[in-house]
Design a protein around this motif. Sequence first.
Motif, PDB file in Angstrom:
ATOM      1  N   MET A 274       0.580  -0.660   0.173  1.00 52.01           N
ATOM      2  CA  MET A 274       0.084   0.251  -0.045  1.00 52.01           C
ATOM      3  C   MET A 274       0.678   1.494  -0.188  1.00 52.01           C
ATOM      4  SD  MET A 274      -2.824  -1.657   2.448  1.00 52.01           S
ATOM      5  CE  MET A 274      -3.716  -0.170   3.157  1.00 52.01           C
ATOM      6  N   ALA A 275       2.407   1.180   0.897  1.00 57.04           N
ATOM      7  CA  ALA A 275       2.825   2.579   0.832  1.00 57.04           C
ATOM      8  C   ALA A 275       3.444   2.450  -1.056  1.00 57.04           C
ATOM      9  CB  ALA A 275       3.842   2.463   1.649  1.00 57.04           C
ATOM     10  N   PHE A 276       3.754   1.760  -1.130  1.00 54.79           N
ATOM     11  CA  PHE A 276       4.063   1.538  -2.324  1.00 54.79           C
ATOM     12  C   PHE A 276       3.455   2.579  -4.012  1.00 54.79           C
ATOM     13  CE2 PHE A 276       5.653  -0.279  -6.822  1.00 54.79           C
ATOM     14  CZ  PHE A 276       6.969  -0.054  -7.159  1.00 54.79           C
ATOM     15  N   LYS A 277       1.717   1.558  -3.763  1.00 56.11           N
ATOM     16  CA  LYS A 277       0.729   2.775  -4.315  1.00 56.11           C
ATOM     17  C   LYS A 277       1.580   4.570  -4.168  1.00 56.11           C
ATOM     18  CE  LYS A 277      -1.909  -1.605  -5.081  1.00 56.11           C
ATOM     19  NZ  LYS A 277      -2.887  -1.824  -4.695  1.00 56.11           N
ATOM     20  N   ASP A 278       0.563   4.306  -3.308  1.00 53.96           N
ATOM     21  CA  ASP A 278       1.043   5.753  -2.875  1.00 53.96           C
ATOM     22  C   ASP A 278       2.301   6.450  -3.418  1.00 53.96           C
ATOM     23  OD1 ASP A 278      -0.953   5.878  -1.197  1.00 53.96           O
ATOM     24  OD2 ASP A 278      -0.109   5.986   0.634  1.00 53.96           O
ATOM     25  N   VAL A 279       3.174   5.657  -2.538  1.00 53.96           N
ATOM     26  CA  VAL A 279       3.994   6.737  -3.370  1.00 53.96           C
ATOM     27  C   VAL A 279       4.762   6.601  -5.216  1.00 53.96           C
ATOM     28  CG1 VAL A 279       6.251   5.144  -3.095  1.00 53.96           C
ATOM     29  CG2 VAL A 279       6.939   7.044  -3.254  1.00 53.96           C
ATOM     30  N   GLN A 280       3.772   5.785  -5.678  1.00 56.35           N
ATOM     31  CA  GLN A 280       3.878   5.249  -7.216  1.00 56.35           C
ATOM     32  C   GLN A 280       3.393   6.777  -7.563  1.00 56.35           C
ATOM     33  OE1 GLN A 280       2.535   1.888  -8.449  1.00 56.35           O
ATOM     34  NE2 GLN A 280       3.401   1.848 -10.277  1.00 56.35           N
ATOM     35  N   ARG A 281       1.472   6.709  -6.721  1.00 57.19           N
ATOM     36  CA  ARG A 281       0.971   8.515  -7.554  1.00 57.19           C
ATOM     37  C   ARG A 281       1.717   9.198  -7.210  1.00 57.19           C
ATOM     38  NH1 ARG A 281      -4.630   7.185  -4.290  1.00 57.19           N
ATOM     39  NH2 ARG A 281      -4.770   9.457  -4.432  1.00 57.19           N
ATOM     40  N   CYS A 282       2.481   9.404  -5.913  1.00 55.53           N
ATOM     41  CA  CYS A 282       3.435  10.887  -5.814  1.00 55.53           C
ATOM     42  C   CYS A 282       4.417  11.168  -7.087  1.00 55.53           C
ATOM     43  CB  CYS A 282       4.064  10.207  -4.477  1.00 55.53           C
ATOM     44  SG  CYS A 282       3.301  10.420  -3.224  1.00 55.53           S
ATOM     45  N   SER A 283       5.165  10.004  -7.233  1.00 56.05           N
ATOM     46  CA  SER A 283       6.058  10.654  -8.137  1.00 56.05           C
ATOM     47  C   SER A 283       5.411  10.417  -9.611  1.00 56.05           C
ATOM     48  CB  SER A 283       6.497   8.725  -8.725  1.00 56.05           C
ATOM     49  OG  SER A 283       5.719   7.773  -9.050  1.00 56.05           O
ATOM     50  N   ILE A 284       3.987   9.806 -10.240  1.00 51.12           N
ATOM     51  CA  ILE A 284       3.069  10.751 -11.250  1.00 51.12           C
ATOM     52  C   ILE A 284       2.905  11.905 -10.939  1.00 51.12           C
ATOM     53  CG2 ILE A 284       1.186  10.504 -12.107  1.00 51.12           C
ATOM     54  CD1 ILE A 284       0.827   7.626 -11.515  1.00 51.12           C
ATOM     55  N   ILE A 285       2.524  12.582  -9.844  1.00 47.11           N
ATOM     56  CA  ILE A 285       2.630  13.960  -9.646  1.00 47.11           C
ATOM     57  C   ILE A 285       3.638  15.194 -10.133  1.00 47.11           C
ATOM     58  CG2 ILE A 285       0.960  15.841  -8.386  1.00 47.11           C
ATOM     59  CD1 ILE A 285      -0.622  12.608  -6.487  1.00 47.11           C
ATOM     60  N   GLU A 286       4.654  14.217  -9.127  1.00 48.53           N
ATOM     61  CA  GLU A 286       5.784  15.189  -8.799  1.00 48.53           C
ATOM     62  C   GLU A 286       6.466  14.412  -9.530  1.00 48.53           C
ATOM     63  OE1 GLU A 286       6.318  17.125  -5.589  1.00 48.53           O
ATOM     64  OE2 GLU A 286       4.599  18.052  -5.436  1.00 48.53           O
ATOM     65  N   PRO A 287       7.422  13.816 -10.572  1.00 48.91           N
ATOM     66  CA  PRO A 287       8.089  13.356 -11.149  1.00 48.91           C
ATOM     67  C   PRO A 287       9.495  13.299 -11.210  1.00 48.91           C
ATOM     68  CG  PRO A 287       7.073  14.318 -13.318  1.00 48.91           C
ATOM     69  CD  PRO A 287       6.178  14.981 -11.556  1.00 48.91           C
ATOM     70  N   LYS A 288      10.339  14.970 -10.633  1.00 55.39           N
ATOM     71  CA  LYS A 288      11.160  15.194 -10.614  1.00 55.39           C
ATOM     72  C   LYS A 288      11.454  15.208  -9.134  1.00 55.39           C
ATOM     73  CE  LYS A 288      11.400  17.659 -14.891  1.00 55.39           C
ATOM     74  NZ  LYS A 288      10.449  17.955 -15.707  1.00 55.39           N
ATOM     75  N   ASN A 289      10.514  15.041  -7.888  1.00 58.16           N
ATOM     76  CA  ASN A 289      11.045  15.165  -6.802  1.00 58.16           C
ATOM     77  C   ASN A 289      12.032  14.257  -5.892  1.00 58.16           C
ATOM     78  OD1 ASN A 289      10.785  15.115  -4.158  1.00 58.16           O
ATOM     79  ND2 ASN A 289       9.516  16.362  -3.562  1.00 58.16           N
ATOM     80  N   LYS A 290      13.418  13.973  -6.014  1.00 53.27           N
ATOM     81  CA  LYS A 290      14.044  13.124  -5.642  1.00 53.27           C
ATOM     82  C   LYS A 290      13.601  12.489  -4.933  1.00 53.27           C
ATOM     83  CE  LYS A 290      18.381  14.994  -7.512  1.00 53.27           C
ATOM     84  NZ  LYS A 290      18.599  16.118  -7.703  1.00 53.27           N
ATOM     85  N   THR A 291      13.568  13.490  -3.218  1.00 53.15           N
ATOM     86  CA  THR A 291      13.176  12.166  -2.185  1.00 53.15           C
ATOM     87  C   THR A 291      11.476  11.130  -2.334  1.00 53.15           C
ATOM     88  OG1 THR A 291      13.045  14.511  -0.951  1.00 53.15           O
ATOM     89  CG2 THR A 291      12.334  12.223   0.263  1.00 53.15           C
ATOM     90  N   ILE A 292      11.040  11.411  -3.405  1.00 52.93           N
ATOM     91  CA  ILE A 292       9.950  10.518  -3.753  1.00 52.93           C
ATOM     92  C   ILE A 292      10.619   9.361  -4.244  1.00 52.93           C
ATOM     93  CG2 ILE A 292       7.942  10.484  -5.493  1.00 52.93           C
ATOM     94  CD1 ILE A 292       7.033  12.820  -3.788  1.00 52.93           C
ATOM     95  N   LEU A 293      11.544   9.933  -5.035  1.00 53.32           N
ATOM     96  CA  LEU A 293      11.903   8.394  -6.508  1.00 53.32           C
ATOM     97  C   LEU A 293      12.862   7.717  -5.823  1.00 53.32           C
ATOM     98  CD1 LEU A 293      12.851  10.797  -9.347  1.00 53.32           C
ATOM     99  CD2 LEU A 293      10.445   9.418  -9.119  1.00 53.32           C
ATOM    100  N   GLU A 294      13.950   8.515  -4.701  1.00 50.53           N
ATOM    101  CA  GLU A 294      14.220   7.790  -3.877  1.00 50.53           C
ATOM    102  C   GLU A 294      13.620   6.458  -3.605  1.00 50.53           C
ATOM    103  OE1 GLU A 294      16.779   5.482  -1.497  1.00 50.53           O
ATOM    104  OE2 GLU A 294      17.256   6.774  -3.718  1.00 50.53           O
ATOM    105  N   THR A 295      12.342   7.142  -2.272  1.00 58.87           N
ATOM    106  CA  THR A 295      11.792   5.874  -1.377  1.00 58.87           C
ATOM    107  C   THR A 295      11.127   4.798  -2.265  1.00 58.87           C
ATOM    108  OG1 THR A 295      11.227   8.445  -0.701  1.00 58.87           O
ATOM    109  CG2 THR A 295       9.744   6.479  -0.365  1.00 58.87           C
TER     110      THR A 295
END
Length: 920
Positions: free
Chosen positions: A99-120
């Motif tokens: 479930m956590a993975f799904k949330d961070v996946q959605r984050c990465s779609i909205i902010e594809p350049k955010n380093k913290t998100i991509l790392e997570t």
Amino acid sequence: STSHSLMADPIQLKDEGNKHFQAGEVDKAIECYTKATKLCKDKKVLAVIYRNRSACFLKKESYTNAASDASKAIDMDAADVKALFRRCQALEKLDKLDMAFKDVQRCSIIEPKNKTILETLRRLGAEIQAKVCYQLGPFRHKPLNMFDILLDEEMDKKEKAANNLEVLAREDAGAERIFQNNGVPLLLDMLETGKVEMVLAAIRTFAGMCTGHKTMAIIHLVGIDKLCSIMAVDNEDIALATSDLFQCINDSLTGGDRRIYGKEEALVLDASKNLKSILMALLEMVASKKVSGHGRDQALNLLCRNVPRKDKKDHDHSKSLFTIDHGERKILKVCGQIPDLPDQLPMTENTQLIASVLLDKLWDDLRCDPERDHYREVCDEYIKGKFDPNDMDRNIHAINTLSGLLQGPFEVGYQLVGRQGIMEMMVALCGSEREVDQMVAVEALIHSSTKMSRASFIITNGVSLLKDIYKKTKNEKIKIRALVGLCKLGSAGGDDYSMRQFAEGSTEKLAKQCRKWLCNSAMDTKTRKWAIEGLAYLTQDADVKDDFVEVKPAMKAMFELATSKDKTILYAVACTLVNCTNSYEKKEIMPELVQLAKFSKQHVPEQHHKDKKDFIQKRVKRMLKGGVISALTVMVKADNLLLTDQTKEMLARVFLALADDAKDRGTICALIPLALEGSAIGKIRASHALAKIAAVSNPEIAFPGERIYEVVRPLVSLLHPERDGVQNYEALLSLTNLAVKILKEKALPEIEKYMFEDHDHIRQAATECMCNLVTCKEVQDRYLEDGNDRLKLLVLMCAEDDEKLQRAAAGALAMLTAAQKKLCTKMTLVTLQWMEFLQRLILHDQPQIQHRGLVIVYNILNSDDNELAKKLIESKILEILTVIGKAMDNPKRQLVIDVARTCLVKAMDLGLIKPFTTPS
């Protein structure tokens, strides 16, 4: 006093909370945020407060609360990255990695350049893979130690390992990994164990891996013959899983599998060769003694699904021709089996009917007469070749094969019945001493008398034959079959009361006998099934319908059989239910024609008094009490070729009849599949029943969760000029109930069309529906567009005499002009009489309509178009406003009075009138 005002202002409380949070005073921050949530009315601010409180809970390591608060913020704004990321952090700590993975996946779609998100994203992805692979026991350094566990002796770990394998195979990366790690030979070892759980896990894992180059590897390493021998095992689950695997292989080879892969396609070139081998292997299974009943069913099912063309526009039907050449005789052999004789092919209760369905689908797929002639010849030769004066078993095999054809491609079978010697053979079998001979002959007679008009020679021969058997035989099994034959031949008149083949009262007697057999659980299921077949005909008689629903045990017994594994019974049950609810097609009879017919001494259809509406309603209530809904729900779910379009149409009609009374509509979600597939009429009936349910119930309850989206499509399908008025009307009412979902289905143009209808109810329902939709931005944009009459139509409707229509139109106009100031000006340009219409609204004696008119006046004054406001105040409207506004307070009309006063205050602000005193 500052502290008091602070307490009442959520924004100040929020800011106070933020200060505490920055100072590290987490508990104080939570206290402020909690107070703020109770006072805050603005959703956007509320979302921020929850999001902030979620951060506090994360700090306190209270992860469940943190996830819950973040969810509340996400509910208000699905694209809130901060809230999504906070929920992801909380879920990870709660060990809910997927479930956590799904949330961070959605984050990465909205902010594809955010380093913290991509790392997570990368870290969680790796952790999940590792968890699935390493979760299992002592061999942590080996990625696929699952196999070691599976092939070991300890049982409890095994099931978990098997499940994990299946899960892993469904993910591309996981499937590739099993493959690279020598997975296929290990899966083969699992197949060799012969243990059901192992075999199932291996087969399902193969199905998950079936893509691109892996499909080819599975075919070559496992082998088609090996798969067939597994499908032939006498275990329903294994047969079904192997059938699914074959379907995956087929989809992968034919490109029916639409999942997206890399550049593997080039490897599938010899696909057609493999497809042909699979087809041959399945045809071999059809008539092989080594194959279990479940295996045979699945082989026939796979052929039904994949051989005939899905789309008749596609000219290539070579698979059907190949199947007829190499397999038609095998399928006929299955149809001819007599389960009561020794040494027959293993079969389930459904096998023979599936074989008939396959024969029918192949016949239907042929494109020209020579092909049809060849098909007939094969049948003809097969049946003729079985006739043998010295061997009764071969003869009944021939006649039973004919029964199979009559239940499949009827015309092929019917032509054969007319051939010389066949009818004589049936007569001879009827007179035989053996129960099985009589049974086969009577069943063939029944099946051959399907299309009444053409069966006249069967009626003449059949009725006397069957009556004879019915009277003489002591054997209940034969008696019931003879009875069904008589019912079938005798019910030619449908529900026309005057066309009776039987003496008065004998129908009830026969029905009573059928009910007795049906309720006798000691009898074999096949015989009880024939009792339902009998009732399917006898319930065309109104007295029989009434008796049937009165007898609880009979109805209960029918529902029990209908929900059993035997699916051959669905059609007969559906017919009986259609008859009892009178939901069949009724021919409209014009009174003039009846007069004419009587005058010229022609036959006039008559209706029985128990087929009148109040009797039908009583029957429906009885059936609902008897548990008809749960039985129907199970019947509809039969994902089976035997749930034919015709049966679906019947069930849809029954649902429609059951939904007649608003009180009974409850939650009849089982309808949705019927409304989306099946015959055209069936789909309309099911959609209409859905409309009835959706028009009166809270849609969120009647169609929980995602179901609500599924409902809209069938309802939109009723918005069609060719559907009748009631269907249009109820669909529009129910769509109003589902308004928000409508936009997603792009139904706006359909609803607009109905606003131009002549039919008053439909026009009113469409306008009410639009009135509910105008709060949506997309709808407002349509009214702002130029070059159409949408707005003009609304303005003109405000002047209609029909009050409901007027109210809906004025409501829509009031909301539109409030939301879009430009529409105030546009409204005055679409018709010269706008002022007159507006006066009529604000003088209306219905407070609701008057109120809507006054809101429009206020919107015009508030529209920044000063010329227009001036024009309005210089007209009679000022006088009307003054009269209404100066009236004494009156609870019944207070809304109207208040809006009029607000208009006058606005006019003063604009400097158009001088202040005046309001009454004290």
